[in-house]
Write a protein that holds these residues in place. Structure first.
Motif, PDB file in Angstrom:
ATOM      1  N   UNK A  60      35.251  42.753  42.365  1.00 45.29           N
ATOM      2  CA  UNK A  60      35.979  43.847  43.000  1.00 45.29           C
ATOM      3  C   UNK A  60      36.388  44.843  41.917  1.00 45.29           C
ATOM      4  N   UNK A  61      36.419  46.109  42.282  1.00 47.13           N
ATOM      5  CA  UNK A  61      36.778  47.145  41.322  1.00 47.13           C
ATOM      6  C   UNK A  61      37.828  48.061  41.945  1.00 47.13           C
ATOM      7  N   UNK A  76      29.442  51.385  34.984  1.00 45.43           N
ATOM      8  CA  UNK A  76      28.980  50.023  34.705  1.00 45.43           C
ATOM      9  C   UNK A  76      29.607  49.042  35.693  1.00 45.43           C
ATOM     10  N   UNK A  77      30.892  49.204  35.970  1.00 47.95           N
ATOM     11  CA  UNK A  77      31.567  48.310  36.913  1.00 47.95           C
ATOM     12  C   UNK A  77      30.983  48.439  38.312  1.00 47.95           C
ATOM     13  N   UNK A  78      30.683  49.657  38.727  1.00 47.72           N
ATOM     14  CA  UNK A  78      30.090  49.849  40.058  1.00 47.72           C
ATOM     15  C   UNK A  78      28.724  49.181  40.161  1.00 47.72           C
ATOM     16  N   UNK A  79      27.943  49.254  39.104  1.00 48.97           N
ATOM     17  CA  UNK A  79      26.633  48.608  39.106  1.00 48.97           C
ATOM     18  C   UNK A  79      26.780  47.092  39.175  1.00 48.97           C
ATOM     19  N   UNK A  80      27.736  46.556  38.439  1.00 48.44           N
ATOM     20  CA  UNK A  80      27.995  45.115  38.488  1.00 48.44           C
ATOM     21  C   UNK A  80      28.403  44.705  39.897  1.00 48.44           C
ATOM     22  N   UNK A  81      29.334  45.453  40.500  1.00 47.90           N
ATOM     23  CA  UNK A  81      29.831  45.119  41.836  1.00 47.90           C
ATOM     24  C   UNK A  81      28.753  45.264  42.894  1.00 47.90           C
ATOM     25  N   UNK A  82      27.844  46.205  42.688  1.00 51.77           N
ATOM     26  CA  UNK A  82      26.757  46.385  43.665  1.00 51.77           C
ATOM     27  C   UNK A  82      25.848  45.166  43.720  1.00 51.77           C
ATOM     28  N   UNK A  83      25.683  44.497  42.573  1.00 53.59           N
ATOM     29  CA  UNK A  83      24.804  43.326  42.515  1.00 53.59           C
ATOM     30  C   UNK A  83      25.545  42.006  42.674  1.00 53.59           C
ATOM     31  N   UNK A  93      33.970  46.940  46.871  1.00 57.66           N
ATOM     32  CA  UNK A  93      33.920  45.558  47.381  1.00 57.66           C
ATOM     33  C   UNK A  93      35.283  45.062  47.859  1.00 57.66           C
ATOM     34  N   UNK A  94      36.127  45.990  48.295  1.00 59.56           N
ATOM     35  CA  UNK A  94      37.438  45.636  48.838  1.00 59.56           C
ATOM     36  C   UNK A  94      37.530  46.231  50.232  1.00 59.56           C
ATOM     37  N   UNK A  95      37.745  45.366  51.239  1.00 58.99           N
ATOM     38  CA  UNK A  95      37.837  45.833  52.611  1.00 58.99           C
ATOM     39  C   UNK A  95      39.117  46.629  52.817  1.00 58.99           C
ATOM     40  N   UNK A  96      39.068  47.597  53.702  1.00 55.48           N
ATOM     41  CA  UNK A  96      40.232  48.424  53.975  1.00 55.48           C
ATOM     42  C   UNK A  96      41.394  47.582  54.501  1.00 55.48           C
ATOM     43  N   UNK A  97      41.078  46.516  55.241  1.00 53.22           N
ATOM     44  CA  UNK A  97      42.123  45.671  55.800  1.00 53.22           C
ATOM     45  C   UNK A  97      42.956  44.964  54.752  1.00 53.22           C
ATOM     46  N   UNK A  98      42.404  44.760  53.570  1.00 53.11           N
ATOM     47  CA  UNK A  98      43.144  44.078  52.522  1.00 53.11           C
ATOM     48  C   UNK A  98      44.333  44.902  52.049  1.00 53.11           C
TER      49      UNK A  98
END
Length: 341
Positions: free
Chosen positions: A83-84, A71-78, A328-333
């Motif tokens: 971020x998850x 569910x969290x992945x679906x929310x983050x995709x839209x 939704x979190x960049x590797x650089x973070x």
């Protein structure tokens, strides 16, 4: 202490757009019935009451085995504002939340909004308003708890005890439902604690604080994952993390008991010669003395063990949380987070 993490956080803060960012951190575990409701509640509040602010919602999942992660992945995709962080296993509420706080990029951060919404997200606009007025810590206090009198009494006892031992004040009924300024969060993240007691960290770093009372409501869906053993563990962690007074008290009590035993022994010697028919004899006195002193010794050894365990966890320098994946979190973070592996 290495200043690199703090410097990187400041550089990222200076690179933000002029629109202020408010970060909400929501820990969850086996909460498939609540995560969507929590997300929608926060989104609605920002859309209706905080249109001039940019929303960032970080969910930290403690290796749920139900549909929570899906569910969290679906929310983050839209919604890119979500971020998850998915942990490799269940690390407990505080470690999971503290790890997620290291991904917060907001100018102000709500430290914990559990997805069960027992802490009301409707207070977020009021928290933001008070933050804009100059308060660096806006702390929600559970003035009314819809729970049994036994738990209320236990919580009251805990706050009384920890405030009498620590050299700073943790307001009664204040948990992690607090909005803190960026500089407060930076000061908290500089603590390299393997088992962070978040409300204690907030209180220990100081800054200007205001307390907002509210009603802690009952859960609508599912059951709480916090059991009595977990609450006791959190309470002991809060006490031993911020005070050395228990060990000092143990030392003083040990000396006092030793002195009393010596005086008792001298008194019995005198009584044996002066009042041979009155002085207690036999094994009863010995048994009582031995069991009493043994109990005191075991209690103090256990207290010492609590400190040794805490020190052992710190010196191992392992990752406080191992993550399975991030969305939704960049590797650089990750470079700004000294606690992660």
């Amino acid at each position: 202490m290495d200043e690199t993490p703090r410097r990187l956080r400041r550089q990222m803060a200076s690179a933000r757009p002029t629109e202020k960012v408010i970060t909400i951190v929501s820990p969850c575990y086996q909460e498939e019935d609540n995560v969507e409701r929590c997300y929608q509640a926060v989104k609605r509040i920002f859309d209706e009451y905080l249109p001039g602010y940019r929303r960032e919602h970080v969910f930290s999942d403690n290796a749920s085995t139900d549909n929570t992660v899906a569910i969290l992945k679906e929310i983050a995709r839209n919604d890119p504002a979500v971020k998850v962080v998915v942990n490799a296993r269940n690390y407990g509420l505080f470690r999971s939340t503290f790890n997620a706080l290291q991904y917060a990029r907001g100018d102000a951060v709500l430290l914990m909004l559990p997805v069960d919404l027992q802490d009301p997200p409707e207070l977020i606009p009021e928290f933001v308003k008070l933050w804009e007025q100059g308060y660096e810590v806006v702390a929600g206090a559970r003035a009314e708890r819809r729970e049994g009198w036994v738990m209320r009494a236990c919580r009251r006892t805990f706050y009384t005890l920890v405030n009498s031992l620590a050299d700073f004040d943790i307001p009664e009924n204040v948990g992690e439902f607090q909005l803190v300024d960026r500089k407060v969060l930076d000061a908290m993240l500089d603590h390299r604690d393997q088992y962070p007691y978040i409300r204690g960290l907030v209180a220990s770093v100081g800054f200007r604080r205001i307390i907002v009372p509210y009603t802690w409501v009952e859960r609508r869906n599912g059951k709480s994952k916090l059991r009595l053993g977990t609450l006791i563990d959190q309470a002991l962690n809060g006490i031993f993390s911020f005070s050395s007074l228990p060990m000092r008290a143990a030392t003083l009590i040990g000396f006092a008991l030793s002195a009393l035993c010596l005086l008792y022994a001298l008194a019995m010697v005198v009584a044996y010669f002066l009042m041979p028919g009155v002085a207690p004899r036999g094994t009863t006195t010995l048994i009582v003395s031995v069991f009493f002193l043994s109990g005191v010794q075991l209690a103090f050894v256990g207290m010492l063990g609590e400190y040794v365990v805490a020190i052992h966890a710190q010196v191992r320098h392992g990752a406080s949380v191992v993550e399975r994946e991030r969305v939704n979190i960049d590797e650089g973070e990750k470079n700004c987070t000294p606690h992660l592996s």
